[in-house]
Structure formats: C-alpha cells, structure tokens
Scaffold this active site. Structure first.
Site, PDB file in Angstrom:
ATOM      1  N   LYS A  78     -31.225  63.402 -22.622  1.00 20.88           N
ATOM      2  CA  LYS A  78     -29.878  63.837 -22.225  1.00 20.88           C
ATOM      3  C   LYS A  78     -29.987  64.929 -21.192  1.00 20.88           C
ATOM      4  CE  LYS A  78     -25.617  62.787 -23.418  1.00 20.88           C
ATOM      5  NZ  LYS A  78     -25.168  61.426 -23.743  1.00 20.88           N
ATOM      6  N   GLY A 174      -8.559  62.357 -27.853  1.00 19.31           N
ATOM      7  CA  GLY A 174      -9.245  62.328 -26.557  1.00 19.31           C
ATOM      8  C   GLY A 174      -8.949  61.044 -25.811  1.00 19.31           C
ATOM      9  N   GLY A 176      -9.888  60.185 -22.610  1.00 16.79           N
ATOM     10  CA  GLY A 176     -10.684  60.205 -21.386  1.00 16.79           C
ATOM     11  C   GLY A 176     -11.068  58.789 -20.998  1.00 16.79           C
ATOM     12  N   ASN A 177     -12.200  58.669 -20.332  1.00 17.07           N
ATOM     13  CA  ASN A 177     -12.639  57.360 -19.829  1.00 17.07           C
ATOM     14  C   ASN A 177     -12.750  56.330 -20.958  1.00 17.07           C
ATOM     15  OD1 ASN A 177     -12.861  58.293 -17.209  1.00 17.07           O
ATOM     16  ND2 ASN A 177     -14.926  59.075 -17.554  1.00 17.07           N
ATOM     17  N   VAL A 178     -13.310  56.733 -22.086  1.00 18.91           N
ATOM     18  CA  VAL A 178     -13.476  55.788 -23.187  1.00 18.91           C
ATOM     19  C   VAL A 178     -12.201  55.743 -24.039  1.00 18.91           C
ATOM     20  CG1 VAL A 178     -14.877  55.109 -25.172  1.00 18.91           C
ATOM     21  CG2 VAL A 178     -15.951  56.304 -23.267  1.00 18.91           C
ATOM     22  N   TYR A 180      -9.068  56.346 -23.483  1.00 14.64           N
ATOM     23  CA  TYR A 180      -7.879  55.670 -22.947  1.00 14.64           C
ATOM     24  C   TYR A 180      -8.080  54.150 -22.938  1.00 14.64           C
ATOM     25  CZ  TYR A 180      -3.373  55.299 -20.788  1.00 14.64           C
ATOM     26  OH  TYR A 180      -2.033  55.010 -20.579  1.00 14.64           O
TER      27      TYR A 180
HETATM   28  P1  NAD Z   1     -14.153  62.201 -20.868  1.00 17.58           P
HETATM   29  O1  NAD Z   1     -14.601  63.546 -20.455  1.00 17.58           O
HETATM   30  O2  NAD Z   1     -13.699  61.199 -19.849  1.00 17.58           O
HETATM   31  O3  NAD Z   1     -12.931  62.343 -21.907  1.00 17.58           O
HETATM   32  C1  NAD Z   1     -12.904  63.228 -22.979  1.00 17.58           C
HETATM   33  C2  NAD Z   1     -11.425  63.518 -23.228  1.00 17.58           C
HETATM   34  O4  NAD Z   1     -11.305  64.184 -24.470  1.00 17.58           O
HETATM   35  C3  NAD Z   1     -10.804  64.438 -22.167  1.00 17.58           C
HETATM   36  O5  NAD Z   1      -9.599  63.862 -21.715  1.00 17.58           O
HETATM   37  C4  NAD Z   1     -10.565  65.761 -22.914  1.00 17.58           C
HETATM   38  O6  NAD Z   1      -9.449  66.442 -22.450  1.00 17.58           O
HETATM   39  C5  NAD Z   1     -10.380  65.251 -24.332  1.00 17.58           C
HETATM   40  N1  NAD Z   1     -10.675  66.195 -25.389  1.00 17.58           N
HETATM   41  C6  NAD Z   1     -11.789  66.966 -25.545  1.00 17.58           C
HETATM   42  N2  NAD Z   1     -11.718  67.669 -26.687  1.00 17.58           N
HETATM   43  C7  NAD Z   1     -10.537  67.334 -27.282  1.00 17.58           C
HETATM   44  C8  NAD Z   1      -9.882  67.747 -28.476  1.00 17.58           C
HETATM   45  N3  NAD Z   1     -10.415  68.635 -29.313  1.00 17.58           N
HETATM   46  N4  NAD Z   1      -8.685  67.193 -28.774  1.00 17.58           N
HETATM   47  C9  NAD Z   1      -8.124  66.284 -27.934  1.00 17.58           C
HETATM   48  N5  NAD Z   1      -8.701  65.868 -26.778  1.00 17.58           N
HETATM   49  C10 NAD Z   1      -9.888  66.397 -26.463  1.00 17.58           C
HETATM   50  O7  NAD Z   1     -15.315  61.610 -21.763  1.00 17.58           O
HETATM   51  P2  NAD Z   1     -15.615  60.076 -22.118  1.00 17.58           P
HETATM   52  O8  NAD Z   1     -16.556  59.513 -21.141  1.00 17.58           O
HETATM   53  O9  NAD Z   1     -14.340  59.366 -22.411  1.00 17.58           O
HETATM   54  O10 NAD Z   1     -16.438  60.267 -23.462  1.00 17.58           O
HETATM   55  C11 NAD Z   1     -15.786  60.629 -24.665  1.00 17.58           C
HETATM   56  C12 NAD Z   1     -16.824  60.765 -25.766  1.00 17.58           C
HETATM   57  O11 NAD Z   1     -17.500  59.524 -25.952  1.00 17.58           O
HETATM   58  C13 NAD Z   1     -17.914  61.806 -25.447  1.00 17.58           C
HETATM   59  O12 NAD Z   1     -18.330  62.407 -26.651  1.00 17.58           O
HETATM   60  C14 NAD Z   1     -19.031  60.955 -24.894  1.00 17.58           C
HETATM   61  O13 NAD Z   1     -20.299  61.577 -25.054  1.00 17.58           O
HETATM   62  C15 NAD Z   1     -18.902  59.712 -25.759  1.00 17.58           C
HETATM   63  N6  NAD Z   1     -19.440  58.513 -25.149  1.00 17.58           N
HETATM   64  C16 NAD Z   1     -19.099  58.173 -23.881  1.00 17.58           C
HETATM   65  C17 NAD Z   1     -19.624  57.006 -23.327  1.00 17.58           C
HETATM   66  C18 NAD Z   1     -19.261  56.567 -21.929  1.00 17.58           C
HETATM   67  O14 NAD Z   1     -19.730  55.506 -21.496  1.00 17.58           O
HETATM   68  N7  NAD Z   1     -18.428  57.314 -21.214  1.00 17.58           N
HETATM   69  C19 NAD Z   1     -20.487  56.212 -24.070  1.00 17.58           C
HETATM   70  C20 NAD Z   1     -20.796  56.572 -25.382  1.00 17.58           C
HETATM   71  C21 NAD Z   1     -20.276  57.741 -25.905  1.00 17.58           C
END
Ligand code: NAD
Length: 339
Positions: A78, A174, A176-178, A180
C-alpha cells in the site's frame, strides 16, 4: 513501528520525500509470497507521520489477504501520500512519486485509491511502468462496486434467507467512487437507500437520482436498517460504535472496517453477520491485477463472479465453527500465505 511490522508480518516499509514537489510518501510491502506486492495509492491528510505509516502497514496486510483469498498471483502492499493543502503542482508530485515507485523495481505496483484518480496514475506512469488504473487501463471502482453488490446479495442470503434486495433497507456510508456506484446498483435492484457522506453535494445527488433518504453522518450507524454498508475511509467499527448498530449485517467496500478482531466477536455476539472487507471488496484488486497482466474482460468478469461464493464459503465455515467470519477469513488467508 517495528513492533507493528512484526505483529503484521510486514516485509518492508519505504519512506520517500521530494522537497521540490512537497511529496511525503510511504510504501508498505507486506508480502511477496504469492507475487509482486500490489496496492492502491492513498492521497489523504493525516494527523501525523506515524498515522500515515500505520495506515499503510495495516492496509498492505489487508491487500495480501485480499489477493490470496481472491486467488490472484499477487502480494500485498500500500502507498500513502500525505496530503498537503499547499501543493502547487499535483502532476509533478505524482510524477515524483512514480520515480520512487520505480526504485522498488517492480516489487510494488500501485493503483487508484481514496483521494487519487486515473489522471494521477497517468502522472505516475510518466516515471514507472509499475502502475495500473491509468486512464488507458481504467478505474477499478465500478468493479469494486460490482463485487460488493454481489457480496451484499450473498450476505442477505446467508443472514436473511433471500438474495432479493427489493425493499431491503441498506445504509450506505460514503458515496465516493465505490459507494455511489454501489448505491446505483442497489437502487436498480429495488433496495431502499439510507445514505450519508461528509460531502453534502454527493448526498443531494443520491437523493435526487436514487430516491435515497439522507441521514446525518453521525446518525447513520444507529439508524435501523437491514444492511449497513461502510464505503467511507478508515475503521468505523470499534468497541463503542459496534454497540450502536441496528442492522442484521455489515457488508461494504471500506478497507479495514474493524479496529480489532475483538470487534468482529462483538458483532457475532450481537447476531450481526459481518462480510469480511477484504473478501467482499476484492473486485477492484481483481480488476487492476488482471488488467496489469493483460487479461481481458471475460477473465475479469469470471474472477469477480467468484466473490459471492467465496463469501458464502466463509459464512458457512464460520457458522459451522461458531466463529466470526472475520476470524475464518484471516485463518484461510494466512493458511494460503504461510502454509
Ligand atoms: P472515495 O474517496 O472516492 O470516497 C469515500 C467517500 O466517503 C467520500 O465521498 C467521503 O466524503 C466519504 N466519507 C468518508 N468518511 C465518511 C464518514 N465517516 N461518513 C460518511 N461519509 C464518509 O473512496 P472510494 O474509492 O469510493 O473507496 C471507498 C472505500 O472503499 C475506501 O475504504 C477504499 O479503500 C475502499 N476500496 C476502494 C476500492 C476502489 O476500487 N476504489 C476498492 C476496494 C476498496
């Protein structure tokens, strides 16, 4: 830090600075037992340097377990870049990070993670081939969301006796990318969404587009629902917060959802089924690992389709042994890694 490395069996920790761009970065390599270490690159603010290193170490361990259980020939690593509000040239910062990744000579391959984008990966790619999820190879997030969606169905089947999500109340923390993309799939499957995000704009969008019910982020944990889906950042379940939950199961994308394994036991004692994070959220890693190896969408889809059956296997094992699925997943991953 050495004690944490020892207890997590982390192989190495690399620190990088580049004063001209303001880069401060950490790369943790947990294991290369099954292949080169792969892991996302976070770009987030941290309270102090130790928190950044701790995060990288814990997340790298999770990546090793994730890769092993997903049957990928990869190890776990990481990267964390400490976000500085005054960075002038983001592209130069990520390119500098790419130069450092290159010095690891393929022992670590990085990808998109919280706070980074495919454009940032393009900048890293200027300096090293050891990067995936560039704009050319694609964002893993939709694939992570697909896997979590399938995993929620498997979790619902195991805990509630049906994988029909029509009318199921799912609390998504949350967007975010995942989160939503997951919310979109849940909505399409007829689930009722309760949502929260630190960013009010994302919540507004989910209300308008997905008919979601907004919930204040400090209230979501204690909101009654069928499934709580943590998709934010960082450990949300600790000894106290777990007592607030009013759900039948926890199944979401966030990495490192539990502060300790004892929290998993608390969930078990409360009758809340826990879908281990590194099993249910493997879709993103499957996508980046296989695209990096030149595999096509057919192989990726077939690999993704195994996530629900792997979860079901973990749940069955846990039920038979009267143990938390988190402990069973750890035991299975460590068996693959250490024999
Ligand atoms: P991201 O940064 O796009 O989105 C995270 C969202 O969570 C943001 O909109 C943020 O404002 C919100 N958030 C953070 N803390 C919060 C809280 N306490 N209450 C409400 N909202 C909160 O991240 P992502 O890429 O969507 O990843 C989300 C999680 O999934 C992370 O832990 C990441 O490590 C994990 N993950 C992501 C992927 C990937 O392909 N992107 C794959 C596996 C795991």
């Amino acid at each position: 830090m050495f004690a944490l490395m020892q207890s997590t069996r982390t192989q190495s920790l690399h620190l990088f600075i580049d004063p001209p761009t303001g880069l401060k970065a950490v790369v943790a390599i947990h294991s290369q037992q099954l292949g080169p270490a792969m892991g996302g690159c976070r770009y987030l603010p941290y309270a102090d340097d130790e928190s950044a290193m701790t995060d990288a170490i814990r997340l790298a361990q999770g990546m090793s377990y994730k890769a092993a259980l997903a049957g990928l020939p990869m190890g776990g690593g990481k990267a964390v870049i400490v976000r500085n509000p005054h960075v002038e040239n983001r592209a130069a910062l990520f390119e500098a990070f790419g130069r450092f990744v290159d010095t690891l000579q393929g022992r670590f391959i990085t990808a998109v993670d919280s706070g980074t984008s495919t454009l940032d990966m393009d900048c890293i790619a200027q300096a090293t081939p050891y990067v995936t999820s560039t704009t050319a190879s694609g964002d893993p997030s939709p694939h992570a969301a697909l896997g979590v969606f399938a995993g929620i169905r498997a979790t619902s089947m195991a805990r509630l006796g049906s994988d029909n999500l029509e009318g199921l109340r799912v609390a998504v923390q949350g967007l975010g990318n995942v989160g939503y993309a997951l919310a979109e799939q849940l909505h399409a499957a007829g689930a009722e969404l309760l949502v929260s995000d630190l960013d009010a704009g994302k919540v507004r969008l989910a209300v308008e587009q997905l008919n979601a019910h907004p919930v204040a982020h400090e209230a979501l944990l204690s909101t009654p629902c069928d499934i709580f889906a943590p998709c934010g950042v960082g450990p949300v379940l600790n000894g106290q917060s777990v007592m607030q939950l009013r759900c039948a199961a926890v199944a979401g994308s966030a990495n490192n959802q539990l502060t300790t394994l004892q929290v998993a036991d608390q969930l078990e004692n409360r009758g809340i089924l826990y879908a281990p994070d590194y099993v249910i959220n493997a879709g993103g890693l499957i996508y980046v690992a296989l695209t990096h190896r030149g595999e096509g969408l057919g192989t990726i889809t077939a690999h993704l389709a195994r996530i629900p059956s792997r979860l079901t296997e973990v749940f069955a094992h846990a039920q038979a042994e009267k143990r938390s699925p988190a402990r069973v997943a750890q035991m299975l991953a460590e068996r693959l890694l250490y024999g």
